[in-house]
Design a protein around this motif. Sequence first.
Motif, short mmCIF file in Angstrom:
data_model
loop_
_atom_site.label_atom_id
_atom_site.label_comp_id
_atom_site.label_asym_id
_atom_site.label_seq_id
_atom_site.Cartn_x
_atom_site.Cartn_y
_atom_site.Cartn_z
N ARG A 135 -6.01 -6.50 5.02
CA ARG A 135 -6.78 -7.46 4.64
C ARG A 135 -8.17 -6.87 3.78
O ARG A 135 -8.62 -7.57 2.97
N ALA A 136 -8.52 -5.86 4.36
CA ALA A 136 -9.77 -5.28 3.66
C ALA A 136 -9.35 -4.92 2.31
O ALA A 136 -10.24 -5.05 1.33
N MET A 137 -8.26 -4.33 1.98
CA MET A 137 -7.70 -3.83 0.60
C MET A 137 -7.65 -5.08 -0.13
O MET A 137 -8.01 -5.08 -1.28
N GLY A 138 -7.08 -5.94 0.15
CA GLY A 138 -7.00 -7.20 -0.32
C GLY A 138 -8.24 -7.91 -0.89
O GLY A 138 -8.45 -8.40 -2.12
N MET A 139 -8.91 -8.25 -0.11
CA MET A 139 -10.58 -8.43 -0.32
C MET A 139 -11.10 -7.61 -1.51
O MET A 139 -11.72 -8.43 -2.37
N MET A 140 -10.96 -6.32 -1.35
CA MET A 140 -11.76 -5.42 -2.37
C MET A 140 -11.24 -5.16 -3.84
O MET A 140 -11.56 -5.26 -4.67
N LEU A 141 -9.60 -5.42 -3.74
CA LEU A 141 -8.98 -5.38 -4.90
C LEU A 141 -8.96 -6.53 -5.81
O LEU A 141 -9.18 -6.46 -6.94
#
Length: 256
Positions: free
Chosen positions: A153-159
């Motif tokens: 989820r963190a990766m999706g938020m940031m990308l």
Amino acid sequence: MEERTITVTTKAGITRIALNRPEVMNALNAAMRHDLTAALRDLPEETRCVVLTGTGRAFCSGQDLGDATAGLDAERILREEYEPMLAAMTEAPVPIIAAVNGAAAGAGANLALAADVVIATESASFVQAFSRIGLIPDAGGTFIIPRAVGTARAMGMMLFAEPLSAGQAAEWGLIWEAVPDAEFAAQVERRAAVLASGPTRSFLAIRKALREAAGQGMSEQLALEARLQGEMVRTADFAEGVAAFLQKRPARFSGC
């Protein structure tokens, strides 16, 4: 006339700090970072809870990209201005509630997430906007967010840099609660009053134990719990808590 980047008021043990640059959605400039750090380092003696919020329609839109001190000096600014500000948040002697009254973007989102408890209006949103301008999340975002919601989820938020609604943030465990806008002010007041009248030293120990847990094994954490609990049972608040329980009355904690 010098810009008043924050306002600070204290009443009934609650110190309210409001980011106060509404014309730029409370974007963080050098003066605001300095003022917020100083306010958190020098809280009024009677403070037992801090509420950090924004003035106007936003909580904080992140780094002020129009700030003449920004740009290619980013590494220095992060080390010398953001790090002390975030340390002042995590090292505060009392609990901090981030009352997110609107958009929280970039470093503004991560400033809110550095608080002990985040309460947001349902109309608020959180966005890791950094990749939109070719940057990486900073102000603690790469540390706080994956630990709260997981790497995927963190990766999706940031990308993707898409806004995350307050409701979704609460469902994911990124924040404590999302509150209907009409009930927001009253709910923040209720939560702050609970913390301001609670066992302050116990709260401080809870915050320390949780923050250190991520970097320790079970045996180290058990030792930390034992040491902190040993300190807690010698406090006046523990004695009062036990007496109140036995006497079947509300506890009157002094914060000592």
